[in-house]
Scaffold this motif. Sequence first.
Motif, PDB file in Angstrom:
ATOM      1  N   ALA A   1       0.860  -1.220   0.048  1.00 46.70           N
ATOM      2  CA  ALA A   1       0.041  -0.041   0.010  1.00 46.70           C
ATOM      3  C   ALA A   1       0.918   1.119  -0.126  1.00 46.70           C
ATOM      4  O   ALA A   1       0.545   2.273  -0.699  1.00 46.70           O
ATOM      5  N   ALA A   2       1.934   1.040   0.864  1.00 47.71           N
ATOM      6  CA  ALA A   2       2.729   2.468   0.797  1.00 47.71           C
ATOM      7  C   ALA A   2       3.521   2.755  -0.555  1.00 47.71           C
ATOM      8  O   ALA A   2       3.599   3.798  -0.856  1.00 47.71           O
ATOM      9  N   TRP A   3       3.825   1.491  -1.145  1.00 48.93           N
ATOM     10  CA  TRP A   3       4.333   1.605  -2.610  1.00 48.93           C
ATOM     11  C   TRP A   3       3.476   2.319  -3.813  1.00 48.93           C
ATOM     12  O   TRP A   3       3.748   3.042  -4.320  1.00 48.93           O
ATOM     13  N   ARG A   4       2.267   1.745  -3.383  1.00 56.59           N
ATOM     14  CA  ARG A   4       1.264   2.474  -4.457  1.00 56.59           C
ATOM     15  C   ARG A   4       0.880   3.897  -4.011  1.00 56.59           C
ATOM     16  O   ARG A   4       1.004   4.696  -4.936  1.00 56.59           O
ATOM     17  N   LEU A   5       0.823   4.074  -2.696  1.00 53.04           N
ATOM     18  CA  LEU A   5       0.660   5.472  -2.501  1.00 53.04           C
ATOM     19  C   LEU A   5       1.644   6.361  -2.803  1.00 53.04           C
ATOM     20  O   LEU A   5       1.415   7.444  -3.348  1.00 53.04           O
ATOM     21  N   SER A   6       3.073   5.819  -2.522  1.00 55.57           N
ATOM     22  CA  SER A   6       4.116   6.685  -3.116  1.00 55.57           C
ATOM     23  C   SER A   6       4.024   7.085  -4.747  1.00 55.57           C
ATOM     24  O   SER A   6       4.326   8.068  -4.959  1.00 55.57           O
TER      25      SER A   6
END
Length: 383
Positions: A282-287
Motif C-alpha cells: 500500500a505504501a508503494w502504491r501511495l508513493s
Amino acid sequence: MHTLIDYEILRLIWWLFLGVLLIGFAVMDGFDLGVAALLPFVARTDVERRVAINSIGPVWEGNQVWLILGAGAIFAAWPAIYAAAFSGFYIALFLVLATLILRPVGFEFRNKLANPRWRAFWDWALFASGLVPSLVFGVAFGNLLQGVPFRIDGALRVAYEGGGLFELLNPFGLLAGLVSLVMLTTHGALYLALKTEGRVRDRARAYVRVGAPVMVALFALAGLWVAFGIPGYALTKAAVMDGPSNPLFKEAARQPGAWLANYTAYPWMVAAPAVGLLAPLAAWRLSARDRPGTAFIASGLGIAGVIGTAGVSMFPFLMPSNLDPSASLTVWDASSSQNTLFVMLVATLIFLPIVLAYTGFVFRTLRGTISPADVERQTNSLY
C-alpha cells in the motif's frame, strides 16, 4: 504490597508493552536510520546531503527515546532476557552502540569545516550509523527465531555457549537482517519523500519503487523459511502463569512447525503477517500516486506487522534456548516480580502519554519540507 492486577495479566501486559516499544523504536527511529543508510545514494552533492541530514537533524534525538525506553523496559520488566541477550549478543550490541555513537558526532562535526574530505568522512560515518543497526537488529530477531545457545543452571545463572558475532551471521540471520535493512531504508525513503524537495525527493521515491516490493518478497521468503525450514519451540509441560520467575519449572521442546501453532489456536493472529505483507505494498502504491503522508503511515503499519509477526509466532517464548529448550525464557517465567511490574505499569501509564504528546507537538511544529534553497541560505546552521 498487594496489586490490583493478577501476575499473569501483568506479564501479558508487559509483553504487549515490549512489542509497542519495539515497534515505536522501529517506526520513529527507524526512518532516521533509513535516511542515514541512504545518504550516499539519495544525496550526491553537499547541498543535497545537507537537505537529507536536516530532515532528521531536529528529531533524531527525540526519536532515540524509544530505544532507551525499549532497553529500559527489558532491563526492568524482563531481567533474565536482558542478562541473556547482553551476554549472547554482546559483540553485536557493542557494534551497534559504536555506530550509534557516530550519529551525534557526525551531526555535530560535519558542518564545522567546509573541507570536502572532512564532510565526506562524516557522511560515511552517518551512513554506517544507519546501516549497521538496521542490519544487526534484524539479525538478532533471526537468531531468536532459531534459538540462542545458552543454558541455565540450578542457581538460575545464564551460561552463553555461542561462538560470537560470526555465529549470528548465519543464512537465516542474514536474511532477517536484510528484511530489517530494506524495511527501514524504505521507511526512511518515504520520510524523505515527505520532508524534502528536489532531487533528493525524486531519488527517495525511486528507491521506494524498488525497496517496498523487495521488502515484501524478503519477508515472505523468511516466513516460508520459518514455516518449513526452522523448528519452533513448544511447551510440553505448561508454565505456571502466575508463579515465580523460574524457567526451570517448565518443560519445552523443539518441534517442526511449532512457530505456526499460534495461528491455528488463535486465527486472529494472522492479521500481523497480513499487515506486514500488504501495508508495504500500500505504501508503494501511495508513493507512486504522490501521497507521501499516507504512504509513510502505511509503511509504519507494515513495520508493526513485521515485528508483530515475530512476537505472535514465538508467544509465549521470548528467548528460546537451542541447547536446552526447557531453559528457554518465556513470558511466564522471565519477568520481574509482580510488584515491580505493577509499579512500572503505573509509571508507564503516566509518562508514555507525555512522550507521545511531546512527539506529536514536535512533529507538528516542524511540519513542512526542506529544499536546497533553504539550506543554502543557512550556511552557518548546525547541519
